[in-house]
Structure formats: structure tokens, C-alpha cells
Design a protein around this motif. Sequence first.
Motif, mmCIF file in Angstrom:
data_model
loop_
_atom_site.group_PDB
_atom_site.id
_atom_site.type_symbol
_atom_site.label_atom_id
_atom_site.label_comp_id
_atom_site.label_asym_id
_atom_site.label_seq_id
_atom_site.Cartn_x
_atom_site.Cartn_y
_atom_site.Cartn_z
ATOM 1 N N ALA A 70 82.252 29.343 27.429
ATOM 2 C CA ALA A 70 81.294 29.703 26.385
ATOM 3 C C ALA A 70 80.369 30.829 26.855
ATOM 4 O O ALA A 70 80.070 31.758 26.097
ATOM 5 C CB ALA A 70 80.473 28.485 25.981
ATOM 6 N N LEU A 71 79.926 30.775 28.109
ATOM 7 C CA LEU A 71 79.084 31.846 28.639
ATOM 8 C C LEU A 71 79.849 33.160 28.747
ATOM 9 O O LEU A 71 79.307 34.228 28.455
ATOM 10 C CB LEU A 71 78.513 31.445 29.997
ATOM 11 N N ARG A 109 82.366 34.086 26.849
ATOM 12 C CA ARG A 109 82.499 34.598 25.477
ATOM 13 C C ARG A 109 81.190 35.205 24.998
ATOM 14 O O ARG A 109 81.190 36.187 24.271
ATOM 15 C CB ARG A 109 82.929 33.480 24.537
ATOM 16 N N PHE A 110 80.058 34.623 25.393
ATOM 17 C CA PHE A 110 78.756 35.126 24.979
ATOM 18 C C PHE A 110 78.464 36.490 25.602
ATOM 19 O O PHE A 110 77.965 37.398 24.929
ATOM 20 C CB PHE A 110 77.662 34.126 25.370
ATOM 21 N N PHE A 111 78.769 36.655 26.891
ATOM 22 C CA PHE A 111 78.455 37.887 27.595
ATOM 23 C C PHE A 111 79.494 38.990 27.374
ATOM 24 O O PHE A 111 79.211 40.149 27.657
ATOM 25 C CB PHE A 111 78.290 37.633 29.094
ATOM 26 N N TYR A 112 80.683 38.654 26.895
ATOM 27 C CA TYR A 112 81.710 39.675 26.662
ATOM 28 C C TYR A 112 81.300 40.498 25.441
ATOM 29 O O TYR A 112 80.967 39.940 24.396
ATOM 30 C CB TYR A 112 83.081 39.033 26.426
ATOM 31 N N ALA A 162 83.294 40.390 19.580
ATOM 32 C CA ALA A 162 83.633 39.019 19.196
ATOM 33 C C ALA A 162 84.887 38.555 19.927
ATOM 34 O O ALA A 162 85.846 39.306 20.075
ATOM 35 C CB ALA A 162 83.857 38.939 17.694
ATOM 36 N N GLN A 196 87.386 35.537 19.424
ATOM 37 C CA GLN A 196 87.759 34.443 18.546
ATOM 38 C C GLN A 196 88.709 33.492 19.254
ATOM 39 O O GLN A 196 89.820 33.862 19.601
ATOM 40 C CB GLN A 196 88.445 34.984 17.279
ATOM 41 N N THR A 205 88.649 27.896 24.870
ATOM 42 C CA THR A 205 87.433 28.190 25.628
ATOM 43 C C THR A 205 87.400 27.407 26.925
ATOM 44 O O THR A 205 87.042 27.936 27.981
ATOM 45 C CB THR A 205 86.182 27.865 24.780
#
Length: 82
Positions: free
Chosen positions: A16-17, A19-22, A25, A27, A33
Motif C-alpha cells: 500500500a505504501l 502504491r501511494f508513493f509511486y 495511479a 490499479q 497489493t
Amino acid sequence: MINILSAIISGLIIGALARFFYPGAVQMGWIATILLGIGGSLLAGLVTTRGVRGEFHRAGCLASIIGAIVLIFVGRLLGIGG
């Protein structure tokens, strides 16, 4: 059993982190994840041990997030995941 649960929970947090920092978006569902976070941890662990034989050490949280971001990037280059 505890090791499996801790791998799933840490994989979810790391994925999750990442995906947040990349940038942009990313999906993917919860299972993807979790697998991304676990894969990022494994990748970072392999890089930090530098192929030295012996005991495998888990990488730190920051290195695991960076490993997961690298996996997202490589997946995008290969056309996996849109």
C-alpha cells in the motif's frame, strides 16, 4: 502460522505504501497489493545481501518499499498491469 500472518500484514502495508508513493495511479486489488509488498521485501532482501551465501536477512521497511516500487516500474515496462 504467525510467520505467514506477519508476511501478509507486512506485505499489505508495504504494498500500500509503494502504491501511494509511486507516481500515477496503480490499479490493483488487495491480493495483488499483498503480493507486491511481499515481492518488494524479497527483492530488497536479495539486493541487500548482495548474493552473499549464508543467512537470509529481511530488509528494512524503506528498502522493501523501494523494492516494491521497482517491481511496479518493471511491471509497467513489461506492459503488466496497465
